[in-house]
Design a protein around this motif. Structure first.
Motif, PDB file in Angstrom:
ATOM      1  N   VAL A 113       0.870  -1.146  -0.094  1.00 43.33           N
ATOM      2  CA  VAL A 113       0.035   0.034  -0.053  1.00 43.33           C
ATOM      3  C   VAL A 113       0.865   1.209  -0.007  1.00 43.33           C
ATOM      4  O   VAL A 113       0.526   1.976  -0.821  1.00 43.33           O
ATOM      5  CB  VAL A 113      -1.050  -0.171   1.265  1.00 43.33           C
ATOM      6  CG1 VAL A 113      -1.626   1.383   1.434  1.00 43.33           C
ATOM      7  CG2 VAL A 113      -2.039  -1.099   1.083  1.00 43.33           C
ATOM      8  N   LEU A 114       1.846   1.269   0.988  1.00 42.18           N
ATOM      9  CA  LEU A 114       3.039   2.603   0.809  1.00 42.18           C
ATOM     10  C   LEU A 114       3.797   2.838  -0.448  1.00 42.18           C
ATOM     11  O   LEU A 114       3.897   3.682  -0.848  1.00 42.18           O
ATOM     12  CB  LEU A 114       3.831   2.232   2.030  1.00 42.18           C
ATOM     13  CG  LEU A 114       3.343   2.297   3.414  1.00 42.18           C
ATOM     14  CD1 LEU A 114       4.461   2.000   4.263  1.00 42.18           C
ATOM     15  CD2 LEU A 114       2.637   3.566   3.818  1.00 42.18           C
ATOM     16  N   THR A 115       3.796   1.604  -1.284  1.00 47.34           N
ATOM     17  CA  THR A 115       4.491   1.775  -2.255  1.00 47.34           C
ATOM     18  C   THR A 115       3.689   2.340  -3.567  1.00 47.34           C
ATOM     19  O   THR A 115       4.020   3.128  -4.194  1.00 47.34           O
ATOM     20  CB  THR A 115       4.952   0.177  -2.791  1.00 47.34           C
ATOM     21  OG1 THR A 115       5.801  -0.227  -1.947  1.00 47.34           O
ATOM     22  CG2 THR A 115       5.882   0.400  -4.189  1.00 47.34           C
ATOM     23  N   CYS A 116       2.410   1.956  -3.585  1.00 46.96           N
ATOM     24  CA  CYS A 116       1.584   2.542  -4.533  1.00 46.96           C
ATOM     25  C   CYS A 116       1.211   4.038  -4.099  1.00 46.96           C
ATOM     26  O   CYS A 116       1.251   4.592  -5.170  1.00 46.96           O
ATOM     27  CB  CYS A 116       0.234   1.682  -4.331  1.00 46.96           C
ATOM     28  SG  CYS A 116      -0.003  -0.085  -4.849  1.00 46.96           S
ATOM     29  N   ILE A 117       1.017   4.323  -2.957  1.00 46.90           N
ATOM     30  CA  ILE A 117       0.797   5.751  -2.509  1.00 46.90           C
ATOM     31  C   ILE A 117       2.227   6.641  -3.008  1.00 46.90           C
ATOM     32  O   ILE A 117       1.850   7.461  -3.725  1.00 46.90           O
ATOM     33  CB  ILE A 117       0.892   5.745  -0.804  1.00 46.90           C
ATOM     34  CG1 ILE A 117      -0.501   5.195  -0.799  1.00 46.90           C
ATOM     35  CG2 ILE A 117       0.981   7.278  -0.456  1.00 46.90           C
ATOM     36  CD1 ILE A 117      -0.652   5.227   0.989  1.00 46.90           C
ATOM     37  N   ILE A 118       3.207   5.971  -2.916  1.00 47.90           N
ATOM     38  CA  ILE A 118       4.702   6.660  -3.413  1.00 47.90           C
ATOM     39  C   ILE A 118       4.433   6.647  -4.938  1.00 47.90           C
ATOM     40  O   ILE A 118       4.977   7.908  -5.394  1.00 47.90           O
ATOM     41  CB  ILE A 118       5.944   5.897  -3.066  1.00 47.90           C
ATOM     42  CG1 ILE A 118       6.159   5.952  -1.162  1.00 47.90           C
ATOM     43  CG2 ILE A 118       7.090   6.493  -3.596  1.00 47.90           C
ATOM     44  CD1 ILE A 118       7.149   5.310  -0.717  1.00 47.90           C
ATOM     45  N   ILE A 119       4.262   5.823  -5.655  1.00 44.58           N
ATOM     46  CA  ILE A 119       4.266   5.657  -7.097  1.00 44.58           C
ATOM     47  C   ILE A 119       3.048   6.847  -7.640  1.00 44.58           C
ATOM     48  O   ILE A 119       3.239   7.382  -8.566  1.00 44.58           O
ATOM     49  CB  ILE A 119       3.875   4.419  -7.649  1.00 44.58           C
ATOM     50  CG1 ILE A 119       5.028   3.533  -7.550  1.00 44.58           C
ATOM     51  CG2 ILE A 119       3.583   4.350  -9.186  1.00 44.58           C
ATOM     52  CD1 ILE A 119       6.244   3.930  -8.140  1.00 44.58           C
ATOM     53  N   PHE A 120       2.018   6.842  -6.675  1.00 40.46           N
ATOM     54  CA  PHE A 120       1.155   7.888  -7.388  1.00 40.46           C
ATOM     55  C   PHE A 120       1.652   9.181  -7.465  1.00 40.46           C
ATOM     56  O   PHE A 120       1.505  10.016  -8.070  1.00 40.46           O
ATOM     57  CB  PHE A 120      -0.267   7.815  -6.209  1.00 40.46           C
ATOM     58  CG  PHE A 120      -1.090   8.869  -6.281  1.00 40.46           C
ATOM     59  CD1 PHE A 120      -1.796   9.061  -7.331  1.00 40.46           C
ATOM     60  CD2 PHE A 120      -0.891   9.856  -5.359  1.00 40.46           C
ATOM     61  CE1 PHE A 120      -2.822  10.311  -7.189  1.00 40.46           C
ATOM     62  CE2 PHE A 120      -1.820  11.136  -5.353  1.00 40.46           C
ATOM     63  CZ  PHE A 120      -2.661  11.224  -6.297  1.00 40.46           C
ATOM     64  N   PHE A 121       2.211   9.491  -6.006  1.00 41.25           N
ATOM     65  CA  PHE A 121       2.999  10.822  -6.021  1.00 41.25           C
ATOM     66  C   PHE A 121       3.976  11.137  -6.853  1.00 41.25           C
ATOM     67  O   PHE A 121       4.256  12.061  -7.272  1.00 41.25           O
ATOM     68  CB  PHE A 121       3.333  11.119  -4.421  1.00 41.25           C
ATOM     69  CG  PHE A 121       2.219  11.332  -3.555  1.00 41.25           C
ATOM     70  CD1 PHE A 121       1.621  12.441  -3.438  1.00 41.25           C
ATOM     71  CD2 PHE A 121       1.914  10.597  -2.613  1.00 41.25           C
ATOM     72  CE1 PHE A 121       0.595  12.849  -2.872  1.00 41.25           C
ATOM     73  CE2 PHE A 121       0.852  10.775  -1.453  1.00 41.25           C
ATOM     74  CZ  PHE A 121       0.224  11.863  -1.801  1.00 41.25           C
ATOM     75  N   LEU A 122       4.866  10.108  -7.094  1.00 42.98           N
ATOM     76  CA  LEU A 122       6.063  10.103  -7.827  1.00 42.98           C
ATOM     77  C   LEU A 122       5.388  10.514  -9.475  1.00 42.98           C
ATOM     78  O   LEU A 122       5.947  11.312 -10.042  1.00 42.98           O
ATOM     79  CB  LEU A 122       6.712   8.945  -7.994  1.00 42.98           C
ATOM     80  CG  LEU A 122       7.914   8.881  -9.029  1.00 42.98           C
ATOM     81  CD1 LEU A 122       9.033   9.943  -8.959  1.00 42.98           C
ATOM     82  CD2 LEU A 122       8.674   7.459  -8.962  1.00 42.98           C
ATOM     83  N   ALA A 123       4.586   9.815  -9.896  1.00 43.55           N
ATOM     84  CA  ALA A 123       3.993   9.924 -11.317  1.00 43.55           C
ATOM     85  C   ALA A 123       3.396  11.455 -11.269  1.00 43.55           C
ATOM     86  O   ALA A 123       3.409  11.917 -12.529  1.00 43.55           O
ATOM     87  CB  ALA A 123       3.059   8.793 -11.700  1.00 43.55           C
ATOM     88  N   ALA A 124       2.644  11.862 -10.326  1.00 43.69           N
ATOM     89  CA  ALA A 124       1.950  13.012 -10.130  1.00 43.69           C
ATOM     90  C   ALA A 124       2.965  14.121 -10.238  1.00 43.69           C
ATOM     91  O   ALA A 124       2.816  15.182 -10.913  1.00 43.69           O
ATOM     92  CB  ALA A 124       0.950  13.071  -9.119  1.00 43.69           C
ATOM     93  N   LYS A 125       4.024  13.941  -9.814  1.00 46.72           N
ATOM     94  CA  LYS A 125       5.040  14.931  -9.582  1.00 46.72           C
ATOM     95  C   LYS A 125       5.774  15.114 -10.937  1.00 46.72           C
ATOM     96  O   LYS A 125       6.029  16.202 -11.405  1.00 46.72           O
ATOM     97  CB  LYS A 125       6.137  14.592  -8.617  1.00 46.72           C
ATOM     98  CG  LYS A 125       7.266  15.615  -8.622  1.00 46.72           C
ATOM     99  CD  LYS A 125       6.908  17.072  -7.748  1.00 46.72           C
ATOM    100  CE  LYS A 125       7.706  17.859  -7.376  1.00 46.72           C
ATOM    101  NZ  LYS A 125       7.304  18.989  -6.821  1.00 46.72           N
ATOM    102  N   LEU A 126       5.974  13.760 -11.720  1.00 40.55           N
ATOM    103  CA  LEU A 126       6.560  13.878 -13.217  1.00 40.55           C
ATOM    104  C   LEU A 126       5.625  14.466 -14.276  1.00 40.55           C
ATOM    105  O   LEU A 126       6.209  15.222 -15.091  1.00 40.55           O
ATOM    106  CB  LEU A 126       7.062  12.523 -13.263  1.00 40.55           C
ATOM    107  CG  LEU A 126       8.230  11.930 -12.657  1.00 40.55           C
ATOM    108  CD1 LEU A 126       8.553  10.345 -12.619  1.00 40.55           C
ATOM    109  CD2 LEU A 126       9.532  12.340 -12.837  1.00 40.55           C
TER     110      LEU A 126
END
Length: 712
Positions: A113-126
């Motif tokens: 769950v934490l990894t999916c949250i990080i990927i969400f913020f990472l892709a949103a940032k990119l």
């Protein structure tokens, strides 16, 4: 009724077409019965119960999970775990209202769950919000990620993926921040994350290599696009830096695991057990595409291509890193299956990037054709459509990967056998078992094991396989004593070595994997020693080197064997039928086989006679009909089972322990056995050292090996 279906699944001597026909008829007949659904439910409940301990807690899945659980338990007993993951398990169990094993069971889900949250913020940032949304969804439903995030899979895989995503996210935040204070904070967090990743996985620096490569690639591309007269000097310096960086990582063990399959590597010339580990297997293009998913791989390539287009228009470090992250892991994943766990991160982001572009086009499309549709209605509709497309694309692979529970190594049988060993043996006893279950016996029996998932390429694995395939009991005992004295590395074994208790464990799990045992036991030490020296030479030069090394051997034969070496496993010598036998009066019926106890004959059909051994609690009835296979008919509680064994392997220690339960052996005695339905059939045996033997116990490992080869 389930047994009726299973009975039709396999008969080692029957025609496959006939078996399929019988199975279809059986399934149709069963499905018409009134209590079919209730029976299925009862069987399913019974099946699940075999994977729970006495407290109703599910066992962990796969073997390595028990290494970390054992380390976590050692912390509670005052030892230093020296790794992050066991510490996380232990201290989380102190905080959460869960036992140690329950905590380990649920931790993969938490990190997922934490990894999916990080990927969400990472892709949103990119890119943008919708790219983040799609990236998080793709990662959450991808079969590869779901495997790492499986409940009970308390291995470092999910933490490795988590830290990879976290480090990349912090790296992007560092280079994207316009304020010095934020850069310092994110930089410090990045260093802490790298350090924690180091405590989790030995090859943590792979992500640093990709970051370093992307920095150099970005600088080179930026210089190429610049109009400075000194740019070629700077480009040359950056290329030299890239070469030095690459050489550094090649000189360390950072890429050692990745390149295992590229060379013929062994530990002290012993078999490389890593070659049997599926997660280190190399991949074909077809398998690679299938595992990543063709649709997601295609749109991630489109996303990478569009990123390259944006880089060409305006050099930017973030897309350079993203493209290199994707390309490098794509290439390396062909050499080791386990790297797909890491590849799925850039695949999710790049695929999401492309989907976000498609999403924006869908939103704008009504305006192009002059339709007035509210954006609040279009956005959820477009998002649902794209989500459904992704779901349909990965559904087949999810179904395929979730079929069965073959990855659940731990069950009640192992727990019961381990409990017996714990109660009936001394604390310094040695458990001789195949390496893939070593961690499980080490955890539950609390005894030393000869090999485990961390020592699969240890000489003990070879010598144990050698003992199991040995037909001479006295020689097999000498090998076991050598192993248990921990003197397997070609050293003389002391005659006064005395292990208080030694246990050999055999199971149907090993019987089914007998080709692996045969492959390991048949290892050619000359091949292992010479292969690296002669593999690139012509035949004349290679044979000359062999003659110098082995002057008394046939150099041509050694060379021919070496050139014909194959990593393929040999054919199985043992096949256990799923169909059970039934006893009627003085006959035993096993599918198309009929055993006449009055005449001591086993017939297949009407005229074909087979050699057999019929093992009951009281006696062993046998007859040698000269057939190439011997049929072993034996009891598992009230059930009568049968198996076909190649006649040249029927006197091996493996066969005599599992099927005959050591009744014809002097040095072995049955300690305990467990044969629950839906669980492994395990048998544990004492090894009795105190029986007088004619041969000296001081033979070296090499002498034993030579003698065995000559006799064979």
């Amino acid at each position: 009724m389930i047994e009726k279906v299973k009975e039709q699944m396999y008969n080692p001597l029957a025609d496959p077409a006939e078996l399929q026909k019988e199975m279809r008829e059986t399934v149709l007949k069963i499905s018409r019965e009134k209590d079919f659904k209730n029976t299925i439910k009862k069987r399913a409940d019974a099946y699940r119960e075999r994977y729970k301990n006495d407290n109703g807690e599910y066992y962990l899945v796969k073997g390595d999970t028990y290494f970390f659980l054992n380390r976590a338990r050692s912390i509670s007993e005052g030892y230093n775990a020296k790794q992050l993951f066991p510490a996380v398990i232990y201290y989380s169990s102190r905080i959460l209202p869960l036992s140690l094993i329950q905590t380990a069971y649920y931790l993969p889900l938490i990190f997922a769950v934490l990894t999916c949250i990080i990927i969400f913020f990472l892709a949103a940032k990119l890119f943008d919000y919708w790219a983040g949304f799609f990236a998080g969804f793709i990662l959450a439903v991808h079969p590869i990620f779901l495997d790492a995030a499986s409940l009970g899979y308390a291995d470092t895989q999910i933490m490795n993926v988590f830290f990879s995503a976290l480090i990349v996210w912090l790296f992007v935040l560092v280079i994207d921040s316009d304020k010095r204070n934020k850069q310092i904070i994110y930089g410090l967090l990045l260093l802490v994350s790298v350090y924690l990743f180091k405590l989790t996985w030995a090859n943590y620096h792979y992500i640093l290599f990709i970051i370093g490569a992307s920095l150099i690639a970005y600088l080179i591309f930026k210089q190429i696009k610049s109009k400075s007269s000194k740019k070629w000097i700077l480009i040359s310096a950056e290329i030299i830096g890239a070469v030095i960086l690459g050489l550094y990582f090649l000189a360390t063990n950072a890429i050692e695991t990745i390149l295992l399959k590229l060379g013929f590597k062994t530990a002290f010339y012993y078999p490389d057990g890593l070659a049997y580990v599926q997660e280190l297997d190399s991949l074909t293009l077809t398998v690679f595409i299938s595992k990543i998913d063709a649709f997601l791989l295609l749109i991630s390539i489109f996303g990478a291509a569009y990123s390259i287009y944006t880089i060409w228009k305006k050099p930017n470090l973030k897309p350079v890193f993203l493209v290199l992250w994707f390309v490098i892991l794509c290439v390396l994943s062909f050499f080791a299956d386990r790297l797909l766990y890491f590849l799925i991160l850039p695949v999710s982001i790049l695929a999401a990037y492309f989907l976000s572009l498609v999403f924006q086009y869908i939103i704008k499309f009504p305006k192009i054709i002059h339709l007035r549709t509210p954006r609040k209605i279009l956005e959820p509709i477009a998002a649902v459509i794209l989500i459904l497309i992704i779901s349909v694309s990965v559904s087949a692979e999810i179904k395929k990967s979730s079929q069965g529970l073959s990855h659940r190594l731990m069950d009640d049988s192992i727990a019961d056998i381990s409990k017996t060993i714990l109660i009936k043996t001394k604390g310094d006893a040695v458990v001789n078992a195949w390496w893939d279950l070593g961690y499980l016996y080490s955890y539950y029996a609390r005894r030393k094991v000869i090999a485990d998932g961390g020592s699969m390429d240890h000489p003990n694995v070879y010598w144990f396989a050698k003992a199991l395939t040995e037909k001479n009991e006295a020689k097999a005992v000498k090998i076991l004593k050598m192993i248990d004295c921990d003197k397997a590395r070609n050293k003389l074994m002391p005659a006064n070595c005395s292990i208080p208790d030694s246990v050999v464990i055999i199971s149907d799990h090993m019987i089914k994997r007998n080709p692996v045992v045969l492959k390991t036991a048949g290892w050619d030490f000359r091949l292992a020693e010479l292969y690296e020296k002669i593999k690139d030479l012509n035949s004349v030069d290679a044979i000359e080197i062999i003659k110098e090394k082995y002057p008394s051997e046939d150099a041509d034969e050694i060379y021919n064997n070496m050139m014909q070496y194959s990593e393929e496993l040999p054919e199985s010598k043992i096949t256990i039928a799923t169909k059970e036998c039934t006893k009627k009066d003085n006959s035993v019926l096993c599918g198309s086989l009929t055993l006449d106890l009055n005449q001591s004959k086993l017939l297949y059909g009407v005229n074909d006679e087979y050699s057999f051994k019929y093992i009951t609690e009281d006696e062993i009835i046998e007859n040698d009909a000269g057939s190439d296979k011997i049929i072993f008919i034996y009891y598992e509680g009230p059930r009568i089972r049968y198996a076909a064994v190649d006649s040249d392997f029927a006197n091996s220690l493996l066969v005599r322990l599992y099927f005959l339960e050591a009744r014809d052996l002097k040095h072995f005695e049955l300690l305990d056995k467990a044969f629950y339905a839906y669980a492994k059939k395990i048998k544990a045996f004492w090894v009795k050292w105190n029986i007088s033997e004619k041969q000296s116990l001081n033979k070296t490992a090499v002498e034993l090996n030579k003698t065995s080869n000559k006799e064979e």
